[in-house]
Enzyme design. Sequence first.
Site, PDB file in Angstrom:
ATOM      1  N   GLU A   1      18.208  51.698  -4.022  1.00 18.73           N
ATOM      2  CA  GLU A   1      16.864  51.134  -3.875  1.00 18.73           C
ATOM      3  C   GLU A   1      16.872  49.941  -2.918  1.00 18.73           C
ATOM      4  O   GLU A   1      15.966  49.787  -2.089  1.00 18.73           O
ATOM      5  CB  GLU A   1      16.329  50.703  -5.247  1.00 18.73           C
ATOM      6  CG  GLU A   1      14.885  50.259  -5.162  1.00 18.73           C
ATOM      7  CD  GLU A   1      14.342  49.692  -6.464  1.00 18.73           C
ATOM      8  OE1 GLU A   1      13.560  48.725  -6.391  1.00 18.73           O
ATOM      9  OE2 GLU A   1      14.707  50.216  -7.551  1.00 18.73           O
TER      10      GLU A   1
ATOM     11  N   THR B   1      13.254  47.026  -8.480  1.00 16.38           N
ATOM     12  CA  THR B   1      12.376  47.295  -9.640  1.00 16.38           C
ATOM     13  C   THR B   1      13.122  47.360 -10.965  1.00 16.38           C
ATOM     14  O   THR B   1      12.488  47.393 -12.017  1.00 16.38           O
ATOM     15  CB  THR B   1      11.621  48.626  -9.450  1.00 16.38           C
ATOM     16  OG1 THR B   1      12.572  49.696  -9.381  1.00 16.38           O
ATOM     17  CG2 THR B   1      10.757  48.610  -8.204  1.00 16.38           C
TER      18      THR B   1
ATOM     19  N   SER C   1      21.177  51.163 -12.605  1.00 14.99           N
ATOM     20  CA  SER C   1      20.944  49.723 -12.721  1.00 14.99           C
ATOM     21  C   SER C   1      20.166  49.396 -13.990  1.00 14.99           C
ATOM     22  O   SER C   1      20.530  48.489 -14.739  1.00 14.99           O
ATOM     23  CB  SER C   1      20.174  49.226 -11.490  1.00 14.99           C
ATOM     24  OG  SER C   1      19.817  47.865 -11.645  1.00 14.99           O
TER      25      SER C   1
END
Length: 321
Positions: free
Chosen positions: A134, A173, A232
């Site tokens: 990401e 995020t 994550s």
Amino acid sequence: MDAEKPPLEILLCAPRGFCAGVVRAIDAVEQALNLYGAPVYVRHEIVHNKYVVDALKRKGAVFVEELDEVPDTSAPVIFSAHGVPKSVPDAAAGRNLFAIDATCPLVTKVHREAQVHHKRGRHILLIGHRGHPEVVGTMGQLPDGAITLVESAEDARTLMPREPDNLAYVTQTTLSLDDTAEMVAILRARFPTMSEPHKEDICYATTNRQEAVKSVAPRVDAMVVVGAPNSSNSQRLREAAERAGCARAVLVQRAADLDWTVFGDISRLGITAGASAPEVLVEEIIDAFAVRYAVTVETVTSSHEDVFFPLPRALRPDAAE
């Protein structure tokens, strides 16, 4: 038989498991297979979960790390939920590949924020983990040097931007709410004119799953987080459990990964799952404990989710007509 087993109360965190972005990404691969047949190429794991990826492989999905592994083909090529650098769709277009972007809309929101700040001449600080897909995707939306990665409170304290009065920040995020809040507080104190996201970048699912863990962790002897080591949001759930007072918090992919020496004398267990872990794996973990303990299960709900993201346009029911 159960009379000989020690009792174990399982507190099941809710919400847990799949978020709307993950559901959309998996559905995108399955719908592409339905509409266009196998093979469907997917750049990077569609979501970070081996069970999910293996199931899609059996249906005809072919996973690659880079586009140059995809042959010249008319088959769909799907970009994962984590997002990709701009160079990837550009390269796909250059080869006339049929590209479908399954980037989570909440990641796309971060990309757009970064682009707007850049257009307004601001230097962007990205709070995130180096090398995570990401973060690679977000940094790849803009020219080299436009974004500085902030990975820790120490980074936030020592960063020396060229234009300290012309900054904006965005975040990955799937971060720890607490770690991110600490870094943002340090940056705000140092750079009071820094522009902020209109709405928190850490996504609703990450937030809700961490809050659910925080409510359960102080009440249990151990916590099992079902998820992948490269996920994550799953790693952050394990950390959140430890911080909330549960010393024995473990991250496992499958029941086979459980180290039973960790659990021994427990009487209360918390279970949650990262946003890319399917519920079938949670059930597998509960079944594994039920072999060794007389299990009762209670769901502890901290919030309700009703978020839904429609499929990418190329995969909606009328697309193949």
